[in-house]
Design a protein around this motif. Structure first.
Motif, PDB file in Angstrom:
ATOM      1  N   GLY A 123       5.047  16.666  -5.996  1.00 40.17           N
ATOM      2  CA  GLY A 123       4.932  18.025  -6.529  1.00 40.17           C
ATOM      3  C   GLY A 123       4.296  18.060  -7.898  1.00 40.17           C
ATOM      4  O   GLY A 123       4.565  18.966  -8.702  1.00 40.17           O
ATOM      5  N   ALA A 124       3.406  17.085  -8.177  1.00 38.69           N
ATOM      6  CA  ALA A 124       2.813  16.952  -9.509  1.00 38.69           C
ATOM      7  C   ALA A 124       1.294  17.048  -9.463  1.00 38.69           C
ATOM      8  O   ALA A 124       0.612  16.486 -10.335  1.00 38.69           O
ATOM      9  CB  ALA A 124       3.242  15.627 -10.131  1.00 38.69           C
ATOM     10  N   GLY A 125       0.757  17.750  -8.477  1.00 41.45           N
ATOM     11  CA  GLY A 125      -0.688  17.842  -8.319  1.00 41.45           C
ATOM     12  C   GLY A 125      -1.447  18.180  -9.590  1.00 41.45           C
ATOM     13  O   GLY A 125      -2.459  17.537  -9.912  1.00 41.45           O
ATOM     14  N   LYS A 151      -4.334  11.775  -5.178  1.00 39.77           N
ATOM     15  CA  LYS A 151      -3.946  13.167  -4.901  1.00 39.77           C
ATOM     16  C   LYS A 151      -2.780  13.223  -3.934  1.00 39.77           C
ATOM     17  O   LYS A 151      -1.863  14.042  -4.088  1.00 39.77           O
ATOM     18  CB  LYS A 151      -5.146  13.945  -4.334  1.00 39.77           C
ATOM     19  N   ALA A 152      -2.788  12.351  -2.935  1.00 42.81           N
ATOM     20  CA  ALA A 152      -1.691  12.333  -1.965  1.00 42.81           C
ATOM     21  C   ALA A 152      -0.378  11.940  -2.638  1.00 42.81           C
ATOM     22  O   ALA A 152       0.677  12.541  -2.361  1.00 42.81           O
ATOM     23  CB  ALA A 152      -2.020  11.363  -0.830  1.00 42.81           C
ATOM     24  N   ALA A 153      -0.418  10.955  -3.522  1.00 46.33           N
ATOM     25  CA  ALA A 153       0.800  10.525  -4.211  1.00 46.33           C
ATOM     26  C   ALA A 153       1.321  11.622  -5.129  1.00 46.33           C
ATOM     27  O   ALA A 153       2.527  11.913  -5.158  1.00 46.33           O
ATOM     28  CB  ALA A 153       0.523   9.250  -5.009  1.00 46.33           C
ATOM     29  N   TYR A 154       0.427  12.232  -5.896  1.00 50.72           N
ATOM     30  CA  TYR A 154       0.853  13.289  -6.810  1.00 50.72           C
ATOM     31  C   TYR A 154       1.358  14.515  -6.047  1.00 50.72           C
ATOM     32  O   TYR A 154       2.319  15.179  -6.465  1.00 50.72           O
ATOM     33  CB  TYR A 154      -0.286  13.662  -7.758  1.00 50.72           C
ATOM     34  N   ALA A 195       2.216   8.062 -11.471  1.00 52.05           N
ATOM     35  CA  ALA A 195       2.729   9.371 -11.054  1.00 52.05           C
ATOM     36  C   ALA A 195       4.250   9.434 -11.249  1.00 52.05           C
ATOM     37  O   ALA A 195       4.947   8.430 -11.106  1.00 52.05           O
ATOM     38  CB  ALA A 195       2.383   9.607  -9.584  1.00 52.05           C
ATOM     39  N   PRO A 196       4.776  10.615 -11.568  1.00 51.59           N
ATOM     40  CA  PRO A 196       4.116  11.908 -11.709  1.00 51.59           C
ATOM     41  C   PRO A 196       3.611  12.203 -13.129  1.00 51.59           C
ATOM     42  O   PRO A 196       3.287  13.345 -13.444  1.00 51.59           O
ATOM     43  CB  PRO A 196       5.238  12.892 -11.340  1.00 51.59           C
ATOM     44  N   ALA A 254       0.842  -1.197   0.000  1.00 48.48           N
ATOM     45  CA  ALA A 254       0.000   0.000   0.000  1.00 48.48           C
ATOM     46  C   ALA A 254       0.879   1.250   0.000  1.00 48.48           C
ATOM     47  O   ALA A 254       1.950   1.271   0.621  1.00 48.48           O
ATOM     48  CB  ALA A 254      -0.909  -0.003   1.220  1.00 48.48           C
ATOM     49  N   PHE A 255       0.430   2.298  -0.693  1.00 51.28           N
ATOM     50  CA  PHE A 255       1.201   3.535  -0.755  1.00 51.28           C
ATOM     51  C   PHE A 255       1.199   4.218   0.614  1.00 51.28           C
ATOM     52  O   PHE A 255       0.155   4.630   1.121  1.00 51.28           O
ATOM     53  CB  PHE A 255       0.611   4.473  -1.803  1.00 51.28           C
ATOM     54  N   GLU A 256       2.381   4.342   1.185  1.00 51.76           N
ATOM     55  CA  GLU A 256       2.529   5.011   2.484  1.00 51.76           C
ATOM     56  C   GLU A 256       3.763   5.899   2.512  1.00 51.76           C
ATOM     57  O   GLU A 256       4.204   6.336   3.579  1.00 51.76           O
ATOM     58  CB  GLU A 256       2.623   3.971   3.606  1.00 51.76           C
ATOM     59  N   ALA A 257       4.319   6.185   1.359  1.00 50.39           N
ATOM     60  CA  ALA A 257       5.562   6.960   1.300  1.00 50.39           C
ATOM     61  C   ALA A 257       5.355   8.368   1.849  1.00 50.39           C
ATOM     62  O   ALA A 257       4.332   9.003   1.602  1.00 50.39           O
ATOM     63  CB  ALA A 257       6.061   7.020  -0.144  1.00 50.39           C
ATOM     64  N   ARG A 258       6.363   8.852   2.561  1.00 48.60           N
ATOM     65  CA  ARG A 258       6.321  10.205   3.108  1.00 48.60           C
ATOM     66  C   ARG A 258       7.392  11.105   2.512  1.00 48.60           C
ATOM     67  O   ARG A 258       7.374  12.310   2.706  1.00 48.60           O
ATOM     68  CB  ARG A 258       6.485  10.148   4.636  1.00 48.60           C
ATOM     69  N   THR A 259       8.352  10.510   1.817  1.00 45.16           N
ATOM     70  CA  THR A 259       9.421  11.274   1.166  1.00 45.16           C
ATOM     71  C   THR A 259       9.594  10.749  -0.252  1.00 45.16           C
ATOM     72  O   THR A 259       9.159   9.637  -0.587  1.00 45.16           O
ATOM     73  CB  THR A 259      10.756  11.112   1.907  1.00 45.16           C
ATOM     74  N   THR A 260      10.260  11.521  -1.095  1.00 46.37           N
ATOM     75  CA  THR A 260      10.493  11.069  -2.468  1.00 46.37           C
ATOM     76  C   THR A 260      11.412   9.852  -2.494  1.00 46.37           C
ATOM     77  O   THR A 260      11.283   8.999  -3.376  1.00 46.37           O
ATOM     78  CB  THR A 260      11.094  12.201  -3.316  1.00 46.37           C
TER      79      THR A 260
END
Length: 343
Positions: A306-308, A299-302, A271-272, A20-26
């Motif tokens: 920085g690719a909203g 939206k959280a991943a993008y 993404a991105p 599951a996507f849980e990343a907090r940094t690039t």
């Protein structure tokens, strides 16, 4: 008391996707993306004996402002894939190419405004709305593959039936392979063909798919970054609210996938790169509330990357169908601001 409803519900409630996507940094994002992409590609199971496309012209037609060719390519083993190639007569390289992927129905002819027998379609364009023609009229070169199990690629025993999804899918599963994987990897062979043509800018190649074609477009882009922009119509959702909750064709199922990732996690692999989601308010098989949920996770991943602005959402009043309000002009808008790349 003998019904397994509660048992199945408990099984589904207990699912905790491993990636599951849980990343907090690039940095965490890059590590997560690499892990999930590799594991996802393994589950899809690429067919054996990849072949070079070796394109063959099967037919050609003048359609006024564009030409329509049908071309056959080799893909895997002894599989051959027919596809329509629509090209504007005033085509410019910077207009790019789009791989258009059909959903359930009678195959690629539906997207190019033809009836199943090859005659010109008139009247109601159906839920897919001739979207390949709409795209070529926006200036793009459009490639429309006949996905395995539909149209001319049905089993002989299914000649008078709508598709061969069930027999092909069940046999592939018994062999440790998947229908989704075959369709995805054959689409990537179409991408190889597009890149070998020489008249398309590699930085301007997109994919657009509806329903089962949305699965193919999103899964292909998730594992192959050569697809630079994606429209997913009538598919983006969660597995829990759609594929696992509402009757769907067996071609949607990949063993072990729900334990690896939820659908928004797989879509987040795009993404991105630009991604547009279309969702009808009355879609009976991909509920709108779960599209909203998936969009929120995306939206959280993008945002993390920085690719909203690269994530778009056409939440329209309609059924399980193409919208087109944003998508028909979306690729042209993305690519118009870039400098032209010399041939």
């Amino acid at each position: 008391m003998w019904h397994p409803d509660d048992y199945l519900k408990q099984l589904l409630d207990d699912v905790r996707p491993a990636e599951a996507f849980e990343a907090r940094t690039t940095e965490e994002w890059r590590a997560w993306q690499a892990r999930l992409r590799a594991k996802f590609a393994e589950l899809l199971a690429e067919p054996a004996n990849r072949r070079e496309p070796a394109p063959v012209l099967l037919e050609a037609a003048d359609c006024g402002d564009y030409t329509r060719e049908r071309i056959g390519i080799a893909t895997y083993g002894n599989l051959a894939l027919p596809m329509y190639v629509l090209k504007p007569k005033a085509y410019r390289r910077e207009r790019g190419a789009v791989i258009a992927l059909h959903g359930h129905g009678y195959g690629s002819r539906d997207l190019v405004a033809l009836n199943p027998d090859g005659t010109a379609k008139t009247g109601d364009p159906g839920y897919q709305k001739n979207f390949a023609v709409e795209l070529v009229r926006r200036g793009h070169l459009v490639v429309v593959p006949e996905l395995l199990g539909f149209g001319d690629r049905k089993l002989a025993e299914d000649a008078d039936r709508g598709d061969s999804c069930h027999r092909l899918s069940t046999n592939l599963l018994m062999l440790g392979q998947t229908m989704a994987g075959h369709r995805v990897y054959e689409t990537l062979r179409c991408l190889d063909y597009v890149l070998a043509r020489g008249d398309v800018d590699p930085a301007r190649i997109g994919a657009m798919g509806i329903s089962g074609g949305g699965l193919v477009a999103s899964f292909a882009a998730a594992i192959d970054e050569r697809i630079g922009a994606v429209v997913v119509s009538g598919y983006a959702n969660t597995f829990q609210a759609s594929i696992l909750a509402i009757p769907h064709c067996i071609d949607n199922f990949v063993p072990g996938l729900a334990r690896l990732a939820e659908m928004p996690d797989l879509l987040a692999l795009i993404a991105p790169r630009p991604l547009l989601i279309e969702a009808g308010s009355r879609d009976p098989i991909f509920p709108l509330r779960a599209v909203d949920e998936a969009h929120g996770k995306l939206k959280a991943a993008y945002a993390l990357l920085g690719a909203g602005p690269a994530l778009a959402y056409d939440r329209f009043e309609g059924d399980h169908e193409i919208s087109g309000e944003l998508s028909f002009d979306w690729f042209a808008g993305l690519w118009a601001s870039r400098e032209e790349v010399a041939p």
